[in-house]
Design an enzyme around this catalytic site. Sequence first.
Site, mmCIF file in Angstrom:
data_model
loop_
_atom_site.group_PDB
_atom_site.id
_atom_site.type_symbol
_atom_site.label_atom_id
_atom_site.label_comp_id
_atom_site.label_asym_id
_atom_site.label_seq_id
_atom_site.Cartn_x
_atom_site.Cartn_y
_atom_site.Cartn_z
ATOM 1 N N GLU A 95 4.948 -5.984 1.551
ATOM 2 C CA GLU A 95 4.584 -6.489 0.228
ATOM 3 C C GLU A 95 4.370 -5.347 -0.766
ATOM 4 O OE1 GLU A 95 1.033 -8.640 1.014
ATOM 5 O OE2 GLU A 95 2.048 -10.346 1.945
ATOM 6 N N GLY A 113 4.153 -3.468 -4.268
ATOM 7 C CA GLY A 113 3.884 -3.892 -5.637
ATOM 8 C C GLY A 113 3.957 -2.711 -6.571
ATOM 9 N N ARG A 114 2.885 -1.912 -6.589
ATOM 10 C CA ARG A 114 2.829 -0.734 -7.458
ATOM 11 C C ARG A 114 4.027 0.183 -7.239
ATOM 12 N NH1 ARG A 114 -2.095 1.645 -9.428
ATOM 13 N NH2 ARG A 114 -3.191 0.509 -7.763
ATOM 14 N N TYR A 133 -0.318 -2.427 -12.665
ATOM 15 C CA TYR A 133 -1.774 -2.312 -12.770
ATOM 16 C C TYR A 133 -2.172 -1.576 -14.049
ATOM 17 C CZ TYR A 133 -1.779 -3.867 -7.935
ATOM 18 O OH TYR A 133 -1.593 -4.604 -6.789
ATOM 19 N N CYS A 184 -15.749 2.366 -28.337
ATOM 20 C CA CYS A 184 -17.077 2.950 -28.559
ATOM 21 C C CYS A 184 -17.756 3.230 -27.229
ATOM 22 C CB CYS A 184 -17.926 2.019 -29.420
ATOM 23 S SG CYS A 184 -17.269 1.762 -31.071
ATOM 24 N N GLY A 204 0.788 -1.228 0.000
ATOM 25 C CA GLY A 204 0.000 0.000 0.000
ATOM 26 C C GLY A 204 0.814 1.269 0.000
#
Length: 384
Positions: free
Chosen positions: A258, A260-261, A361, A332, A224
């Site tokens: 942990e 990630g991003r 992501y 569209c 986070g």
Amino acid sequence: MITESVAGHCEHLAQASNFPAYVYDMDALAQHAGTIRSALSGSPEIFYAAKANPDPEFLRTIAPFVDGFEVASGGELRHVLDAVPGSRIAFGGPGKTVAELRDALERRVERIHVESPHELKRLAELSRSAGGADVMLRVNLAGDRAGAALAMTGPFGMDPELIEACRVILEAAPWLRLRGIHAHLASGLDANAMLRQSEQILAWARPWLSSAGVESPEINLGGGMGVDYVAPECRFDWQTYAQGITKLKRPEETLRIEPGRAMAVYAGWYVTDVLDVKQAHGEWFAVLRGGTMQIRTPVTKGHNHPFQILPGASPEGPAVENVPVTFVGQLCTPKDVFARSVPIDRIAVGDVVAFSMAGAYAWNISHYDFLMHPRPSFHYLPQP
């Protein structure tokens, strides 16, 4: 800001009309991962959250700088071990199936993060004849999540009342080895907010684990770490976090995170070209090849995705200068928007637009078969 190697490669893509494309700077990824590793100096342990970007090249590049990988499905488990054999694995995520738990046991996953008493009972039954399992109980603590981009409430883990039901199950299944607590409570936090959240987790986990008789406890503080798409140059302050977490850690315990991003996002660019520039009801639009079915991040986050315009070698067709422009794709739907009403100096048909912060992501969460446009090509720099 686009790196020199990516900008140079964009010129080659433009010459070959090879758009859209994902361009990954693996040197930038390794450098950033190394900076994080250096700041934390081996404590806490770092498990990369594979869900952020499970690209095999990303996993292999990150592997030397982390202690293991966090996976959230049986598919991720197999994928990561295929890409980086022998890796330490923490297996989390709600709703694990019997097949996934069996696979985790057969592959001797290091830690299984248990999300409910029912899941713990199921694991006890499956693991008895397999030599047991090392488990972490995931707790979902109440508290102030102000400022969080995403609060992990609801079905994730167990609140303190529900987690008490795990005591009886563990006592009846001594082959289940309780190693510690896992808590991932929110995402999008800065270093000081992460430290306050860590203090909250530790304040609950330490006495609970002590009462459960766990020696040398492990406490997974989750991920986070915040990423700022509005100001990409403002990155998570790993030094401040490292200093704070060092003060919180006790000698007898293992702390784990942990990311990630925050580790992967800066190493990727989604690059495409301008197909049309037009005005509708007083608003200017740049229509780009591809769309948010290939980079879902802008729609998911509801933001203007950061970008850089690279002038085409020989721009053709319409152009506009010094006005706000909305960048859209080929889908569209009016929701196919990369960035809305962004002031620009100039944009023309044939220009190249490189969307930064596409290393996490982005492609892996996209609905890329919608309308069946050609998929982007993928490029890893430096090239062999």
